[in-house]
Write a protein that holds these residues in place. Structure first.
Motif, PDB file in Angstrom:
ATOM      1  N   LEU A  80      -4.238   2.211 -15.661  1.00 59.13           N
ATOM      2  CA  LEU A  80      -5.426   1.855 -14.725  1.00 59.13           C
ATOM      3  C   LEU A  80      -6.507   2.839 -14.255  1.00 59.13           C
ATOM      4  O   LEU A  80      -7.644   2.537 -14.373  1.00 59.13           O
ATOM      5  N   TYR A  81      -5.934   4.127 -14.264  1.00 58.36           N
ATOM      6  CA  TYR A  81      -7.120   5.122 -13.643  1.00 58.36           C
ATOM      7  C   TYR A  81      -7.286   5.965 -14.613  1.00 58.36           C
ATOM      8  O   TYR A  81      -8.536   6.745 -14.444  1.00 58.36           O
ATOM      9  N   GLY A  82      -6.734   6.078 -15.959  1.00 60.47           N
ATOM     10  CA  GLY A  82      -7.115   7.204 -16.912  1.00 60.47           C
ATOM     11  C   GLY A  82      -6.652   8.542 -16.866  1.00 60.47           C
ATOM     12  O   GLY A  82      -7.185   9.200 -17.346  1.00 60.47           O
ATOM     13  N   ASP A  83      -5.766   8.594 -15.694  1.00 59.74           N
ATOM     14  CA  ASP A  83      -5.289  10.248 -15.399  1.00 59.74           C
ATOM     15  C   ASP A  83      -3.970  10.118 -14.652  1.00 59.74           C
ATOM     16  O   ASP A  83      -3.734   9.034 -14.651  1.00 59.74           O
ATOM     17  N   ARG A  84      -3.655  11.143 -14.630  1.00 64.01           N
ATOM     18  CA  ARG A  84      -2.132  11.138 -13.970  1.00 64.01           C
ATOM     19  C   ARG A  84      -2.121  11.947 -12.648  1.00 64.01           C
ATOM     20  O   ARG A  84      -1.056  12.419 -12.070  1.00 64.01           O
ATOM     21  N   SER A  85      -3.197  11.665 -11.963  1.00 63.69           N
ATOM     22  CA  SER A  85      -3.337  11.897 -10.632  1.00 63.69           C
ATOM     23  C   SER A  85      -2.663  11.192  -9.771  1.00 63.69           C
ATOM     24  O   SER A  85      -2.475   9.886  -9.778  1.00 63.69           O
ATOM     25  N   THR A  86      -2.384  11.710  -8.430  1.00 61.58           N
ATOM     26  CA  THR A  86      -1.655  10.861  -7.388  1.00 61.58           C
ATOM     27  C   THR A  86      -2.904  10.106  -6.507  1.00 61.58           C
ATOM     28  O   THR A  86      -3.638  10.714  -6.086  1.00 61.58           O
ATOM     29  N   ARG A  87      -2.651   8.732  -6.390  1.00 59.94           N
ATOM     30  CA  ARG A  87      -3.933   7.994  -5.859  1.00 59.94           C
ATOM     31  C   ARG A  87      -3.369   7.017  -4.706  1.00 59.94           C
ATOM     32  O   ARG A  87      -2.284   6.383  -4.977  1.00 59.94           O
ATOM     33  N   PHE A  88      -4.412   6.870  -3.724  1.00 60.57           N
ATOM     34  CA  PHE A  88      -3.937   5.929  -2.777  1.00 60.57           C
ATOM     35  C   PHE A  88      -4.283   4.476  -3.146  1.00 60.57           C
ATOM     36  O   PHE A  88      -5.256   4.366  -3.806  1.00 60.57           O
ATOM     37  N   SER A 139       0.739  -1.177  -0.036  1.00 61.01           N
ATOM     38  CA  SER A 139       0.016   0.074   0.003  1.00 61.01           C
ATOM     39  C   SER A 139       0.926   1.316  -0.150  1.00 61.01           C
ATOM     40  O   SER A 139       2.044   1.299   0.370  1.00 61.01           O
ATOM     41  N   GLY A 140       0.227   2.283  -0.479  1.00 57.47           N
ATOM     42  CA  GLY A 140       0.975   3.747  -0.571  1.00 57.47           C
ATOM     43  C   GLY A 140       0.213   4.486  -1.546  1.00 57.47           C
ATOM     44  O   GLY A 140      -0.891   4.463  -1.780  1.00 57.47           O
ATOM     45  N   TRP A 141       0.980   5.278  -2.358  1.00 58.30           N
ATOM     46  CA  TRP A 141       0.493   5.927  -3.573  1.00 58.30           C
ATOM     47  C   TRP A 141       1.100   5.812  -4.676  1.00 58.30           C
ATOM     48  O   TRP A 141       2.318   5.302  -4.961  1.00 58.30           O
ATOM     49  N   GLN A 142       0.260   6.016  -6.031  1.00 62.04           N
ATOM     50  CA  GLN A 142       0.777   5.617  -7.303  1.00 62.04           C
ATOM     51  C   GLN A 142       0.382   6.579  -8.278  1.00 62.04           C
ATOM     52  O   GLN A 142      -0.853   7.206  -7.940  1.00 62.04           O
ATOM     53  N   VAL A 143       1.101   6.866  -9.327  1.00 63.77           N
ATOM     54  CA  VAL A 143       0.381   7.637 -10.601  1.00 63.77           C
ATOM     55  C   VAL A 143       0.629   6.451 -11.612  1.00 63.77           C
ATOM     56  O   VAL A 143       1.377   5.907 -11.915  1.00 63.77           O
ATOM     57  N   ASN A 144      -0.604   6.046 -11.979  1.00 64.54           N
ATOM     58  CA  ASN A 144      -0.923   4.841 -12.959  1.00 64.54           C
ATOM     59  C   ASN A 144      -2.029   5.229 -14.150  1.00 64.54           C
ATOM     60  O   ASN A 144      -3.226   4.821 -13.836  1.00 64.54           O
ATOM     61  N   PRO A 145      -1.495   5.914 -15.107  1.00 63.93           N
ATOM     62  CA  PRO A 145      -2.446   6.254 -16.112  1.00 63.93           C
ATOM     63  C   PRO A 145      -3.478   5.232 -16.841  1.00 63.93           C
ATOM     64  O   PRO A 145      -4.642   5.437 -17.206  1.00 63.93           O
TER      65      PRO A 145
END
Length: 418
Positions: A231-239, A223-229
């Motif tokens: 998977l998520y469709g954007d470049r936001s930092t996500r938990f 667990s932590g944070w990631q930037v994963n376009p």
């Protein structure tokens, strides 16, 4: 002669028709139909009691806690929702995870879920369309290994005294402790929004709890944070959260996009984090911790909120304890190590660990928990960077002060990281 020509023409026609049939089969196999996508979305998105539209574009569904997709896992068909362990409740006001920089999720600005429901990020058609296949959606890519004869800085066991098998499609810069039975780990993780370069790349800052036998045979919760376009469709930092019981080969996934992780709290896995850190400004952090209970479940906590747990029935060796803990960053890309040009996907803040406070990504208040039941700094640690000229790591332990872990880098940077 006439008969011979007829036979030849017949064979050619038969070959052509077989080739066309084969092509159609391949095309269908690689391109899911609308019906298959609709069926997958129905499995992923459970009926909601309430819907919240986040300003970042996410749609959050408030789902009945007893109807979440975790219970679709064959091992959890008769699973009873677990009670939050007393030690997690008791530590709410006394945990080392307290932080001055309160970080929350973007969707919470627009509402909250009713009691008895949990917030889940809705998966949409466009999310599935970015995956290599419906079966691979939300999973970490399979690890590909190469033989390395460089034993100087090796993080992996040497085979026959000559080479090591090293993952070639991901790279890490981290601090590790090995050798004990760990039943908990935590840290305050500095939050940034690093650059992601290529379509399949992603970058993380995270904690791993692992058990197993080397890089090819392990199970882990993360667990932590990631930037994963992708998977998520954007470049936001996500938990995020992730699990696997077979080194990412066929089990586990990010967040709750496959059955397994049981959510009990009001934190969205895959939800965007705000605010983030900027160089030489106030630094933002999320306190993240994972803790084992006497039933063999592993609980995830962030910002003093219980997120949920990985049930013991989901795990093998980890249901008893972890054998190593890692803190740091990871970059996944097909363009790493011997491949050139190296990806420009950054790790951490995008600055090397040498930048330290206010410039480089850090983790502080690193703690493990063993069978003594006490949270403490690990007795034996070492730092490792698989590509030290692209992404590096420093464990700054000044005399009489709490050690701080710095890690990161920009990736491609000739001549050091060509």
């Amino acid at each position: 002669m006439k008969k011979f020509k007829v036979v030849i023409l017949f064979i050619w026609a038969l070959f052509a028709s077989c080739t066309q049939v084969d092509f159609k089969v391949v095309a269908t196999a690689s391109s899911p139909t609308k019906r298959e996508i609709k069926a997958k979305l129905k499995l992923l998105n459970k009926p909601s009691v309430k819907t919240i539209k986040s300003e970042d574009g996410d749609i959050i569904d408030c789902v009945d806690i007893y109807k979440q997709s975790a219970f679709d896992h064959p091992a959890l068909k008769d699973h009873k929702l677990q009670k939050i362990p007393d030690f997690l409740i008791e530590s709410k006001n006394s945990s080392n995870l307290q932080t001055k920089s309160i970080v929350f999720q973007t969707w919470q600005k627009n509402g909250s879920c009713p009691e008895g429901t949990i917030p889940i990020r809705r998966i949409r058609t466009e999310d599935l369309s970015r995956a290599a296949s419906l079966n691979l959606f939300g999973r970490k890519p399979i690890m590909h290994f190469m033989k390395s004869t460089n034993n100087t800085n090796s993080n992996y066991p040497i085979v026959n005294g000559s080479f090591a098998y090293v993952p070639e499609n991901r790279t890490k810069a981290f601090l590790v402790t090995v050798g004990y039975s760990y039943i908990g780990a935590e840290a305050e993780i500095n939050v940034w929004n690093p650059r992601v370069d290529l379509p399949d790349d992603f970058t993380t800052a995270q904690i791993w709890l692992k058990t197993g036998n080397g890089p090819q045979y392990f199970e882990s919760i993360e667990s932590g944070w990631q930037v994963n376009p992708k998977l998520y469709g954007d470049r936001s930092t996500r938990f995020f959260a992730h699990w696997t019981t077979d080194s990412y080969k066929s089990t586990g996934c990010f967040d709750v996009v496959c059955p397994g992780f049981v959510q009990v709290g009001q934190v969205v896995l895959g939800g965007a984090i705000t605010p983030i850190s900027y160089s030489y400004h106030t630094q933002k952090e999320i306190p993240v911790g994972m803790y084992w209970d006497n039933s063999g479940n592993w609980w995830l906590k962030v910002n003093n909120h219980i997120v949920g747990y990985w049930p013991a029935k989901l795990l093998s060796g980890l249901s008893r304890s972890a054998k190593s803990v890692e803190w740091g960053g990871q970059v996944y890309s097909p363009m790493l190590k011997k491949n050139t040009p190296h990806t420009r996907t950054a790790m951490g803040s995008g600055e090397a660990a040498d930048g330290r406070w206010g410039n480089a990504c850090y983790m502080r208040n690193l703690r493990i928990k063993d069978y003594s039941r006490n949270l403490k700094y690990p007795e034996y640690v070492s730092t490792r960077a698989e590509e030290p000229y692209c992404y590096n790591v420093i464990n700054e332990a000044k005399y009489g002060q709490e050690p701080i872990l710095y890690f990161g880098g920009p990736g491609f940077k000739p001549p050091y990281c060509p």
